[in-house]
Motif scaffolding. Structure first.
Motif, PDB file in Angstrom:
ATOM      1  N   ILE A 198      16.394 -31.117 -36.834  1.00  0.00           N
ATOM      2  CA  ILE A 198      17.633 -30.378 -37.106  1.00  0.00           C
ATOM      3  C   ILE A 198      17.796 -29.038 -36.105  1.00  0.00           C
ATOM      4  O   ILE A 198      16.895 -28.836 -35.400  1.00  0.00           O
ATOM      5  CB  ILE A 198      17.284 -29.925 -38.551  1.00  0.00           C
ATOM      6  CG1 ILE A 198      16.119 -28.758 -38.538  1.00  0.00           C
ATOM      7  CG2 ILE A 198      17.189 -30.802 -39.603  1.00  0.00           C
ATOM      8  CD1 ILE A 198      16.028 -28.262 -39.786  1.00  0.00           C
ATOM      9  N   VAL A 199      19.003 -28.819 -36.209  1.00  0.00           N
ATOM     10  CA  VAL A 199      19.192 -27.612 -35.595  1.00  0.00           C
ATOM     11  C   VAL A 199      18.191 -26.340 -36.165  1.00  0.00           C
ATOM     12  O   VAL A 199      18.574 -26.087 -37.382  1.00  0.00           O
ATOM     13  CB  VAL A 199      20.655 -26.978 -35.568  1.00  0.00           C
ATOM     14  CG1 VAL A 199      20.884 -25.689 -34.704  1.00  0.00           C
ATOM     15  CG2 VAL A 199      21.527 -28.087 -34.902  1.00  0.00           C
ATOM     16  N   SER A 200      17.555 -25.766 -35.454  1.00  0.00           N
ATOM     17  CA  SER A 200      16.464 -24.821 -35.843  1.00  0.00           C
ATOM     18  C   SER A 200      17.055 -23.634 -36.953  1.00  0.00           C
ATOM     19  O   SER A 200      18.193 -23.354 -36.923  1.00  0.00           O
ATOM     20  CB  SER A 200      15.847 -23.941 -34.605  1.00  0.00           C
ATOM     21  OG  SER A 200      15.139 -24.884 -34.096  1.00  0.00           O
ATOM     22  N   ASP A 201      16.326 -23.688 -38.182  1.00  0.00           N
ATOM     23  CA  ASP A 201      16.614 -22.437 -38.957  1.00  0.00           C
ATOM     24  C   ASP A 201      15.513 -21.872 -39.479  1.00  0.00           C
ATOM     25  O   ASP A 201      14.344 -22.125 -38.772  1.00  0.00           O
ATOM     26  CB  ASP A 201      17.470 -23.141 -40.005  1.00  0.00           C
ATOM     27  CG  ASP A 201      16.584 -23.846 -41.045  1.00  0.00           C
ATOM     28  OD1 ASP A 201      15.497 -24.334 -40.635  1.00  0.00           O
ATOM     29  OD2 ASP A 201      17.320 -24.376 -42.166  1.00  0.00           O
TER      30      ASP A 201
ATOM     31  N   THR B 283      11.023 -19.600 -36.846  1.00  0.00           N
ATOM     32  CA  THR B 283      12.328 -20.763 -36.749  1.00  0.00           C
ATOM     33  C   THR B 283      11.579 -22.077 -36.493  1.00  0.00           C
ATOM     34  O   THR B 283      10.655 -22.040 -35.782  1.00  0.00           O
ATOM     35  CB  THR B 283      13.317 -20.172 -35.935  1.00  0.00           C
ATOM     36  OG1 THR B 283      12.958 -20.094 -34.603  1.00  0.00           O
ATOM     37  CG2 THR B 283      13.762 -18.953 -36.460  1.00  0.00           C
TER      38      THR B 283
END
Lengths: 342, 245
Positions: free
Chosen positions: A233-236, A261
């Motif tokens: 996933i796009v890092s969060d 993150t």
């Protein structure tokens, strides 16, 4: 005048921790702090400190200390922890979770329980190290906090606030650090990245704590969890207790020294009420997960905090063998139940 | 480009609430995240412990003994109205970087080969654009920067390195990062910068913030060595790295 505690044998990863470094995560700096927050609070309360005062945390292996002050009052708390006091040439076993006054030259040998990963040692008055970015917690990767930002080594001397323990009786709260029967979690934030079968498996199958367990996180082994939408996933952001699942499908629970993150989907997050129990879960521990709502998790945490607020008043005097049987019989069950989080 | 996306509130346990604007990395989403963060800082909502802005979402860490997720959501929701999709201008930095030598730029030759360019062309391309700091994460002070020119897009290395040296400038996917500390890492290391991204001797230990921009400038090894020496002595003036207006 300040006191000193000398490290004789340091164990594997013994470090100074406290309630954690708050407000720095946006700079990439993890919170750190004691893995078992409940054990830390209990140990501190037993010796009369604030619940989140700095303590010494031992990971996997125990450590031996020597009192280099006139005297020191200490308490060790951890699931199954063992404590030996070597004083005047004799060795005696001491129950965990009670205060002990040690004279100058006494040695204290502390070890986490066989199934536990950590235990803590609190010292009356606290540890006289300066806070770094708001906390005394050690974050070794960036050399922050604790003693020179690192784990303790043989020959280290921990400065103590007090040189001499207060003159008062010893106490114990009669608590029980048992594991909750199930680790409660809130699903998400990325449970929709997994197949329904994977979510069902996660909530029904046992997962075993592997040897890849440290202050950063605990890698589990169990039925692999299949991703439905890939494993990138796009890092969060990562919360305490986030359970991320990389490509091999094996979950990793992220703890105090976790990265701030990350780019793997997170199937669930451990409810804060049960997070301290992960600081008791050594390799081989079987974890079963149960999903609850955010509201339930908040309620449970509030009940736990309410119980904690009562500990100071629930302290019982220690007076020889009779209290040992009191401890063993676990008669102060109201407190014990609160600890179990039921 | 700036289509309306309704943000989602996602629980992350009972101590963190995620406000998610999308699942991509792009400058519009990033601006929404940073502008919401700014509004929340000003709003001083009771119970918020700290906030971590990321590419596409904001993680709000809260104290469940003070506020509940439901109450928090009710206070955050009105602040989403009319949220600006343009980024505020951050600080502009110039980072002298040495793209030379097997020790400082171990993957440059590989990157050149894989992308069908010469090493000099890779360096020219990497220094030709201004890199936006999207987030600080993973390690103290580590910036994730975008957006890399298309020709430099590569997947992560198949086997991560156990130890990447502090200061390594590395690329993967559409991003550049700089490792502030020695750490494991799986990105392609194309150079080394002596800019201290995390230095506890400074009042603000972490140099960069989301929204800042970085222009890399290729320098000779002697310049890099001099900067390292100045750092070690604590006489390096960070303000010399600021781009003049």
């Amino acid at each position: 005048m300040s006191g000193q505690l000398r490290v004789i044998t340091p164990g594997l990863a013994t470090s100074v921790q406290d309630g954690g470094r708050i407000g720095q995560q946006r700079f990439g700096i993890p919170t750190s702090g004691a893995l078992d927050r409940v054990a830390m609070a209990a140990a501190n309360i037993i010796v009369g400190n604030a619940p989140d005062a700095a303590i010494v945390e031992m990971l996997y292996m125990g450590a031996t200390f020597e009192v280099a002050s006139a005297s020191a009052r200490v308490a060790c708390v951890g699931l199954g922890a063992t404590i030996e006091v070597i004083e005047d040439g004799t060795t005696r076993l001491v129950q965990p979770a009670q205060s002990i006054r040690l004279r100058h030259g006494a040695r204290l040998k502390v070890a986490p329980g066989a199934s536990a990963i950590s235990c803590v040692l609190a010292i009356e008055g606290g540890i006289a190290l300066p806070p770094v970015m708001g906390s005394r917690s050690t974050y070794a990767r960036a050399l922050l906090g604790g003693l020179d930002g690192r784990v303790l080594a043989a020959g280290d001397v921990l400065p103590l606030v007090l040189d001499d323990a207060e003159d008062r009786g010893e106490v114990r709260p009669g608590l029980d650090l048992a594991m909750p029967p199930r680790i409660r979690v809130v699903l998400g934030p990325q449970d929709d990245y997994f197949t329904p079968e994977a979510v069902a498996s996660f909530l029904s199958a046992p997962y075993e704590v592997t040897r890849a367990a440290d202050r950063m996180g605990i890698r589990l082994q169990g039925p692999p969890l299949a991703h439905e939408k890939g494993f990138n996933i796009v890092s969060d952001g990562i919360a305490p207790g986030s359970i991320q699942v990389p490509g091999d499908g094996q979950p990793i629970i992220l703890l105090a020294d976790r990265q701030t993150t990350g780019g793997y989907p997170k199937i669930a997050t451990v409810a804060s009420v049960d997070l301290p129990a992960l600081g008791r879960s050594g390799p081989g521990t079987i974890l079963n997960f149960e999903a609850i709502s955010v509201e339930e998790a908040e309620n449970l945490r509030r009940e736990q905090a309410h119980a904690e607020a009562g500990w100071r008043d629930a302290l019982q005097p220690v007076s020889g063998a009779s209290t040992d049987s009191l401890y063993d019989a676990n008669l102060i069950s109201g407190v014990a139940d609160a600890w179990m989080g039921d | 480009m700036s289509e309306q996306i309704a943000p989602r509130f996602l629980p992350s346990g009972d101590t963190a609430l995620v406000v998610e604007f999308g699942d991509r990395m792009d400058r519009h989403l990033s601006a929404l995240v940073l502008n919401l963060t700014r509004r929340l800082v000003d709003a001083k909502i009771t119970g918020i412990v700290e906030m971590v802005p990321t590419f596409r979402s904001l993680m709000i860490h809260y104290d469940p003994l003070t506020v509940r997720a439901r109450e928090l959501e009710a206070q955050v929701a009105p602040l989403l109205d009319g949220l600006e999709g343009e980024a505020m201008t951050g600080a502009r930095w110039i980072f002298p970087t040495c793209y030379d030598g097997e020790d400082l730029a171990p993957d440059l030759a590989d990157v050149a080969r894989t992308t069908g360019m010469s090493a000099a062309e890779v360096v020219a391309l990497h220094t030709s654009v201004t890199h936006l700091v999207y987030i600080i994460g993973f390690l103290p002070g580590l910036p994730y920067m975008g957006d890399l020119p298309d020709r430099l897009h590569l997947p992560r290395r198949t086997s991560p390195r156990i130890r990447v040296a502090a200061g390594s400038v590395a690329i993967a996917t559409n991003q550049t990062c700089i490792y502030p500390l020695d750490s494991p890492g799986g990105w392609h290391i194309i150079g080394r910068s002596a800019v201290p991204l995390f230095d506890r001797r400074r009042p603000n230990a972490v140099l960069l913030s989301p929204g800042d921009t970085v222009q890399f400038v290729s320098v000779k090894r002697e310049v890099y060595d001099d900067m390292c020496a100045a750092n070690a002595e604590g006489v390096f003036d960070i303000d010399t790295l600021r781009a003049s207006a």
